[in-house]
Scaffold this motif. Structure first.
Motif, PDB file in Angstrom:
ATOM      1  N   GLY A 195       0.780  -1.229   0.000  1.00 58.21           N
ATOM      2  CA  GLY A 195       0.000   0.000   0.000  1.00 58.21           C
ATOM      3  C   GLY A 195       0.809   1.274   0.000  1.00 58.21           C
ATOM      4  N   VAL A 196       2.106   1.173  -0.345  1.00 53.04           N
ATOM      5  CA  VAL A 196       2.943   2.373  -0.381  1.00 53.04           C
ATOM      6  C   VAL A 196       2.454   3.352  -1.439  1.00 53.04           C
ATOM      7  CG1 VAL A 196       5.282   3.242  -0.817  1.00 53.04           C
ATOM      8  CG2 VAL A 196       4.949   1.153   0.534  1.00 53.04           C
ATOM      9  N   GLY A 197       1.990   2.819  -2.559  1.00 55.41           N
ATOM     10  CA  GLY A 197       1.488   3.698  -3.601  1.00 55.41           C
ATOM     11  C   GLY A 197       1.056   2.944  -4.835  1.00 55.41           C
ATOM     12  N   ILE A 198       0.588   3.706  -5.815  1.00 61.49           N
ATOM     13  CA  ILE A 198       0.196   3.158  -7.119  1.00 61.49           C
ATOM     14  C   ILE A 198       1.458   2.899  -7.929  1.00 61.49           C
ATOM     15  CG2 ILE A 198      -1.082   3.665  -9.243  1.00 61.49           C
ATOM     16  CD1 ILE A 198      -2.909   5.462  -7.572  1.00 61.49           C
ATOM     17  N   ILE A 199       1.436   1.843  -8.771  1.00 62.45           N
ATOM     18  CA  ILE A 199       2.642   1.436  -9.497  1.00 62.45           C
ATOM     19  C   ILE A 199       2.303   1.044 -10.921  1.00 62.45           C
ATOM     20  CG2 ILE A 199       2.473  -1.006  -8.857  1.00 62.45           C
ATOM     21  CD1 ILE A 199       5.546  -0.942  -8.432  1.00 62.45           C
ATOM     22  N   GLN A 200       3.264   1.218 -11.821  1.00 67.28           N
ATOM     23  CA  GLN A 200       3.170   0.653 -13.167  1.00 67.28           C
ATOM     24  C   GLN A 200       4.088  -0.564 -13.245  1.00 67.28           C
ATOM     25  OE1 GLN A 200       3.908   3.297 -16.497  1.00 67.28           O
ATOM     26  NE2 GLN A 200       1.752   3.841 -16.620  1.00 67.28           N
ATOM     27  N   LEU A 201       3.533  -1.661 -13.767  1.00 75.56           N
ATOM     28  CA  LEU A 201       4.277  -2.903 -13.937  1.00 75.56           C
ATOM     29  C   LEU A 201       3.890  -3.525 -15.263  1.00 75.56           C
ATOM     30  CD1 LEU A 201       3.642  -4.438 -10.389  1.00 75.56           C
ATOM     31  CD2 LEU A 201       5.850  -3.576 -11.207  1.00 75.56           C
ATOM     32  N   LEU A 202       4.718  -4.440 -15.754  1.00 77.83           N
ATOM     33  CA  LEU A 202       4.274  -5.293 -16.849  1.00 77.83           C
ATOM     34  C   LEU A 202       3.315  -6.324 -16.264  1.00 77.83           C
ATOM     35  CD1 LEU A 202       7.592  -5.784 -18.864  1.00 77.83           C
ATOM     36  CD2 LEU A 202       5.694  -4.231 -19.342  1.00 77.83           C
ATOM     37  N   SER A 203       2.291  -6.666 -17.015  1.00 82.01           N
ATOM     38  CA  SER A 203       1.191  -7.460 -16.476  1.00 82.01           C
ATOM     39  C   SER A 203       1.648  -8.765 -15.833  1.00 82.01           C
ATOM     40  CB  SER A 203       0.159  -7.732 -17.575  1.00 82.01           C
ATOM     41  OG  SER A 203       0.775  -8.297 -18.729  1.00 82.01           O
ATOM     42  N   TYR A 204       2.671  -9.422 -16.380  1.00 85.12           N
ATOM     43  CA  TYR A 204       3.116 -10.684 -15.795  1.00 85.12           C
ATOM     44  C   TYR A 204       3.714 -10.471 -14.413  1.00 85.12           C
ATOM     45  CZ  TYR A 204       8.134  -9.840 -16.483  1.00 85.12           C
ATOM     46  OH  TYR A 204       9.401  -9.343 -16.408  1.00 85.12           O
ATOM     47  N   GLN A 205       4.300  -9.283 -14.175  1.00 84.35           N
ATOM     48  CA  GLN A 205       4.969  -9.023 -12.907  1.00 84.35           C
ATOM     49  C   GLN A 205       3.987  -8.965 -11.747  1.00 84.35           C
ATOM     50  OE1 GLN A 205       6.905  -5.418 -14.237  1.00 84.35           O
ATOM     51  NE2 GLN A 205       8.843  -6.475 -14.591  1.00 84.35           N
ATOM     52  N   ALA A 206       2.742  -8.596 -12.032  1.00 85.90           N
ATOM     53  CA  ALA A 206       1.731  -8.487 -10.989  1.00 85.90           C
ATOM     54  C   ALA A 206       0.720  -9.623 -11.032  1.00 85.90           C
ATOM     55  CB  ALA A 206       0.997  -7.149 -11.116  1.00 85.90           C
ATOM     56  N   ALA A 207       0.899 -10.573 -11.933  1.00 88.17           N
ATOM     57  CA  ALA A 207      -0.123 -11.596 -12.150  1.00 88.17           C
ATOM     58  C   ALA A 207      -0.498 -12.371 -10.877  1.00 88.17           C
ATOM     59  CB  ALA A 207       0.324 -12.551 -13.255  1.00 88.17           C
ATOM     60  N   PRO A 208       0.447 -12.891 -10.104  1.00 87.04           N
ATOM     61  CA  PRO A 208       0.038 -13.640  -8.899  1.00 87.04           C
ATOM     62  C   PRO A 208      -0.690 -12.767  -7.895  1.00 87.04           C
ATOM     63  CG  PRO A 208       2.323 -14.132  -9.491  1.00 87.04           C
ATOM     64  CD  PRO A 208       1.906 -12.945 -10.313  1.00 87.04           C
ATOM     65  N   GLU A 209      -0.246 -11.521  -7.762  1.00 85.92           N
ATOM     66  CA  GLU A 209      -0.863 -10.610  -6.794  1.00 85.92           C
ATOM     67  C   GLU A 209      -2.274 -10.198  -7.223  1.00 85.92           C
ATOM     68  OE1 GLU A 209       3.303 -10.976  -6.130  1.00 85.92           O
ATOM     69  OE2 GLU A 209       2.261 -10.366  -7.971  1.00 85.92           O
ATOM     70  N   VAL A 210      -2.500 -10.092  -8.535  1.00 86.77           N
ATOM     71  CA  VAL A 210      -3.848  -9.817  -9.030  1.00 86.77           C
ATOM     72  C   VAL A 210      -4.721 -11.057  -8.846  1.00 86.77           C
ATOM     73  CG1 VAL A 210      -5.230  -9.297 -11.090  1.00 86.77           C
ATOM     74  CG2 VAL A 210      -3.100  -8.052 -10.663  1.00 86.77           C
ATOM     75  N   ASP A 211      -4.160 -12.218  -9.107  1.00 87.33           N
ATOM     76  CA  ASP A 211      -4.916 -13.468  -8.943  1.00 87.33           C
ATOM     77  C   ASP A 211      -5.447 -13.635  -7.520  1.00 87.33           C
ATOM     78  OD1 ASP A 211      -5.025 -14.577 -11.451  1.00 87.33           O
ATOM     79  OD2 ASP A 211      -3.144 -15.670 -11.263  1.00 87.33           O
ATOM     80  N   ASP A 212      -4.609 -13.275  -6.535  1.00 90.34           N
ATOM     81  CA  ASP A 212      -5.056 -13.501  -5.153  1.00 90.34           C
ATOM     82  C   ASP A 212      -5.656 -12.245  -4.508  1.00 90.34           C
ATOM     83  OD1 ASP A 212      -2.876 -11.906  -4.388  1.00 90.34           O
ATOM     84  OD2 ASP A 212      -1.620 -13.614  -3.857  1.00 90.34           O
ATOM     85  N   GLY A 213      -5.855 -11.185  -5.322  1.00 89.35           N
ATOM     86  CA  GLY A 213      -6.568 -10.017  -4.836  1.00 89.35           C
ATOM     87  C   GLY A 213      -5.736  -8.994  -4.097  1.00 89.35           C
ATOM     88  N   ARG A 214      -4.421  -9.175  -4.045  1.00 92.74           N
ATOM     89  CA  ARG A 214      -3.578  -8.214  -3.319  1.00 92.74           C
ATOM     90  C   ARG A 214      -3.303  -6.947  -4.131  1.00 92.74           C
ATOM     91  NH1 ARG A 214       1.624 -11.181  -1.617  1.00 92.74           N
ATOM     92  NH2 ARG A 214       1.192 -12.414  -3.503  1.00 92.74           N
ATOM     93  N   LEU A 215      -3.456  -7.006  -5.449  1.00 90.05           N
ATOM     94  CA  LEU A 215      -3.363  -5.831  -6.317  1.00 90.05           C
ATOM     95  C   LEU A 215      -4.541  -5.854  -7.277  1.00 90.05           C
ATOM     96  CD1 LEU A 215       0.430  -5.626  -7.355  1.00 90.05           C
ATOM     97  CD2 LEU A 215      -0.780  -4.149  -5.724  1.00 90.05           C
ATOM     98  N   GLN A 216      -4.931  -4.688  -7.740  1.00 91.52           N
ATOM     99  CA  GLN A 216      -5.968  -4.623  -8.770  1.00 91.52           C
ATOM    100  C   GLN A 216      -5.604  -3.544  -9.785  1.00 91.52           C
ATOM    101  OE1 GLN A 216      -9.215  -3.584  -5.904  1.00 91.52           O
ATOM    102  NE2 GLN A 216      -9.723  -1.985  -7.411  1.00 91.52           N
TER     103      GLN A 216
END
Length: 310
Positions: free
Chosen positions: A233-254
């Motif tokens: 929750g430090v802040g909003i971030i830009q990533l390549l989609s694969y880099q955030a895939a597990p975190e999006v899958d488990d709801g930790r990022l959106q």
């Protein structure tokens, strides 16, 4: 020294950019390399290399002869590989490179599976966030994210990824969700230098490039640390989609600002053309291609949609 060996020496000098480099590559003494070039130039009656105190480069005649040499040597290499290679039982050592986080999440598991399947193959896995040069660095297989400019290698498309903007649910609950990229100037942001410029993020606004200047709360050059900061929750971030895939899958990022995403970025598997008949390379290319093309995160499938359909 026979003609084929002289050709090998000439090609090695051009590839390595020096007589010393060719000597190291071929295991020959410096005088032997010099004699080979002298013999070759004397027989052909022309200079093939232009030498200065700081560099060695092929002359115009050398460039023409270089292509002929490569064809001859590649034909021999391919013929020997076809005879020696057993695609069902590959042997030897394979050097594979990939970006760090991509390697950790997607390449390492398939390398492990490959080694378990083929016990006579060893793998030197190099995970590094820079573009590796296949010929110069002895890399057999490279996974590359981005548009290609390497004409010396075969490229096999594996899929694509997108540059996306993400935030943790806890951050959005505390600060709200931005509806336009320009609103990011009023938010805490984490800049990962592996994806975005530290002070400027790029978006697509109705087909036009939109750049937003930021004052990030955090700038980080390590992918795993960048993802962790966003999850915390430090802040909003830009990533390549694969880099955030597990975190999006488990709801930790959106994802946020999804309607402003830039165009997708291709993911390719590269291998050197003249090595394409090697049994170990052929087996790994087939294994990696089959595995990664089945990865939903490389085929434009939204992770949240995938989870909802389960």
């Amino acid at each position: 020294m026979d003609k084929l060996r002289e050709m090998e020496v000439f090609v090695a000098i051009v590839d390595r950019g020096s007589f010393t480099g060719a000597s190291d590559k071929l295991g020959l003494s410096a005088p032997a390399v010099s004699r080979a070039v002298h013999s070759l130039e004397s027989r052909l009656g022309t200079h093939l290399l232009a030498r200065t105190t700081r560099s060695v480069r092929p002359t115009d005649a050398g460039m023409a002869y270089l292509e002929a040499c490569r064809k001859v040597l590649d034909t021999i290499t391919d013929a020997e590989a076809n005879i020696a290679a057993d695609p069902l039982h590959p042997v030897g050592t394979l050097t594979v490179s990939a970006p760090v986080l991509f390697g950790q999440r997607y390449v390492a598991p398939l390398v492990d599976a490959f080694l378990l399947r083929y016990p006579d193959v060893s793998v030197n896995a190099v995970y590094i966030d820079r573009t590796t040069r296949l010929l110069e660095e002895g890399v057999d297989i490279a996974i590359r994210i981005g548009h290609l400019g390497d004409s010396s290698a075969f490229a096999i498309p594996l899929g694509s990824v997108r540059r996306r903007t993400y935030a943790a649910p806890s951050y959005l609950a505390a600060y709200g969700e931005p509806l336009h990229p320009k609103e990011l100037t009023q938010h805490h942001c984490v800049s990962f230098t592996g994806v975005s410029a530290p002070l400027e993020w790029v978006f697509n606004d109705n087909g036009s490039r939109l750049c937003v200047r930021l004052q990030p709360r955090m700038i980080v050059d390590l992918g795993a640390a960048a993802v962790l900061a966003a999850v915390d929750g430090v802040g909003i971030i830009q990533l390549l989609s694969y880099q955030a895939a597990p975190e999006v899958d488990d709801g930790r990022l959106q994802p946020v600002l999804t309607s402003f995403e830039p165009e997708s970025t291709p993911v390719n598997l590269l291998h050197v053309e003249r090595r394409s008949t090697s049994g170990k390379i052929r087996a790994f290319v087939e294994h990696a291609t089959d595995t990664l093309r089945k990865n939903a995160h490389l085929q434009g499938v939204d992770a949240m949609a995938t989870r909802a359909s389960r």
